[in-house]
Design an enzyme around this catalytic site. Structure first.
Site, PDB file in Angstrom:
ATOM      1  N   ASP A  80      26.592  -0.668 -40.053  1.00  0.00           N
ATOM      2  CA  ASP A  80      25.394  -1.279 -39.476  1.00  0.00           C
ATOM      3  C   ASP A  80      25.745  -2.699 -38.995  1.00  0.00           C
ATOM      4  O   ASP A  80      26.859  -3.188 -39.258  1.00  0.00           O
ATOM      5  CB  ASP A  80      24.312  -1.283 -40.574  1.00  0.00           C
ATOM      6  CG  ASP A  80      22.932  -1.642 -40.074  1.00  0.00           C
ATOM      7  OD1 ASP A  80      22.674  -1.535 -38.868  1.00  0.00           O
ATOM      8  OD2 ASP A  80      22.093  -2.034 -40.920  1.00  0.00           O
ATOM      9  N   HIS A 229      15.265  -0.222 -35.963  1.00  0.00           N
ATOM     10  CA  HIS A 229      15.629  -1.005 -37.147  1.00  0.00           C
ATOM     11  C   HIS A 229      14.340  -1.470 -37.827  1.00  0.00           C
ATOM     12  O   HIS A 229      13.269  -1.427 -37.240  1.00  0.00           O
ATOM     13  CB  HIS A 229      16.485  -2.208 -36.736  1.00  0.00           C
ATOM     14  CG  HIS A 229      17.893  -1.819 -36.408  1.00  0.00           C
ATOM     15  ND1 HIS A 229      18.991  -2.411 -36.998  1.00  0.00           N
ATOM     16  CD2 HIS A 229      18.395  -0.878 -35.574  1.00  0.00           C
ATOM     17  CE1 HIS A 229      20.091  -1.855 -36.519  1.00  0.00           C
ATOM     18  NE2 HIS A 229      19.763  -0.926 -35.651  1.00  0.00           N
TER      19      HIS A 229
HETATM   20  P1  13P Z   1      14.364  -2.797 -43.325  1.00  0.00           P
HETATM   21  O1  13P Z   1      15.014  -3.637 -44.363  1.00  0.00           O
HETATM   22  O2  13P Z   1      13.135  -3.403 -42.789  1.00  0.00           O
HETATM   23  O3  13P Z   1      14.150  -1.400 -43.776  1.00  0.00           O
HETATM   24  O4  13P Z   1      15.386  -2.737 -42.101  1.00  0.00           O
HETATM   25  C1  13P Z   1      16.685  -2.253 -42.292  1.00  0.00           C
HETATM   26  C2  13P Z   1      17.518  -2.359 -41.075  1.00  0.00           C
HETATM   27  O5  13P Z   1      17.025  -2.333 -39.966  1.00  0.00           O
HETATM   28  C3  13P Z   1      18.976  -2.470 -41.236  1.00  0.00           C
HETATM   29  O6  13P Z   1      19.644  -2.539 -40.042  1.00  0.00           O
END
Ligand code: 13P
Length: 301
Positions: A80, A229
């Site tokens: 990510d 996201h």
């Molecule tokens: P949240 O923490 O709001 O679930 O988002 C996670 C995210 O988008 C990681 O890239």
């Protein structure tokens, strides 16, 4: 399973693949188990901020833990947010991290050039996408600003939504996808990240809304799978509509992180108890929130 095929198939049948973040190493085991027990398909992922500012340790450490528990029929490993400029506005040696992830066995990666201008974002994304493609894996990128990672305070949520602050622009998205060669596009459409800044990390996220019409227009324009996201705490109906409109991957961090951390506070350092809570919350997210039970069978993977 091959990540790009899975995402495209999910899109074709009107479903999305959740990608669960790993800010704490012991979360890997219960998340894999929950995905398997729901007969679903999902990703586990880690972002740079989670080893720099949380307890994920390193991208290699997450890959090592993933290797212990993974189920190749049901799970995939994704890298990510690798920011070109990080949440503290410092430059990052992003290509080194991407090369390390490829060696460690990640099956897809994300480059985040969203703090750059459009030309800069295209240039850096093209560089990362070329490296990913040379390794035979897909590359996710971000255009527009999904806010919440930064340490500075956000404007009130209703203002972000009403004024469409940071929203992905359609004409820019078309050019961005064409010129960068990215495979999946993370868009800003009312979603916000769970705050990772120390001060607000334990607070409840504001309930986000989504501009579903905007998602549909973006998808029609770029014709590649879109990524949402900030998947924690979005009002339920918006999620279901967003998936119909073009979202094929949804990132989920805060919800499971807080489940894990609050459980550890409740029963001092009882990791097995915290794991049980994460297992239950992951099943709940897949089954009730996404309606993704038996996705494995639907995908025919
Ligand atoms: P949240 O923490 O709001 O679930 O988002 C996670 C995210 O988008 C990681 O890239």
């Amino acid at each position: 399973m091959e990540a790009n095929t899975v995402i495209k198939k999910a899109r074709m049948i009107g479903k999305c693949i959740p990608a669960f973040n790993i800010p704490h190493i012991p979360m890997v085991k219960p998340i894999v188990q929950a995905i398997v027990d729901e007969n679903s398909v999902a990703m586990l992922q880690v972002a740079r901020v989670e080893w720099e500012k949380m307890q994920a340790e390193s991208l290699e450490r997450v890959a090592e833990e993933y290797e212990k528990y993974k189920n190749d029929e049901h799970t995939l490993l994704h890298l990510d947010h690798i920011p070109v400029i990080d949440e503290d506005y410092k430059p990052v040696l992003y290509m080194q991290l991407i090369e390390r992830a490829i060696i460690a066995g990640y099956q897809s990666i994300m480059i985040d050039g969203s703090r750059l201008d459009l030309n800069g974002n295209i240039e850096k994304t093209a560089e990362a996408a070329a490296a990913a493609h040379a390794a035979g894996i897909p590359c996710e990128a971000e255009l527009g600003a999904v806010m919440g990672h930064e340490s500075k305070e956000l404007p009130p949520y209703e203002q972000i939504f009403a004024e469409k602050i940071g929203f992905t622009k359609i004409e820019e998205a078309v050019r961005f996808v064409e010129e960068s060669g990215c495979d999946w596009l993370s868009v800003a459409v009312g979603n916000i990240h769970g705050a990772v800044a120390e001060l607000v990390r334990n607070q409840k996220k504001p309930e986000a809304k989504l501009d579903v019409q905007h998602i549909e227009s973006l998808f029609q324009a770029v014709k590649i799978p879109l990524v949402l996201h900030g998947g924690s705490g979005i009002r339920h109906q918006y999620i279901l509509d967003a998936v119909k409109a073009g979202i094929a991957k949804i990132n989920v961090g805060t919800e499971l992180r807080q489940t894990y951390e609050f459980a550890l506070e409740e029963r001092a350092n009882d990791i097995e108890y915290a794991r049980e809570k994460v297992y239950a919350a992951t099943r709940e997210y897949i089954a009730n929130y996404l309606k993704n039970t038996d996705l494995k069978a639907l995908l025919g993977e």
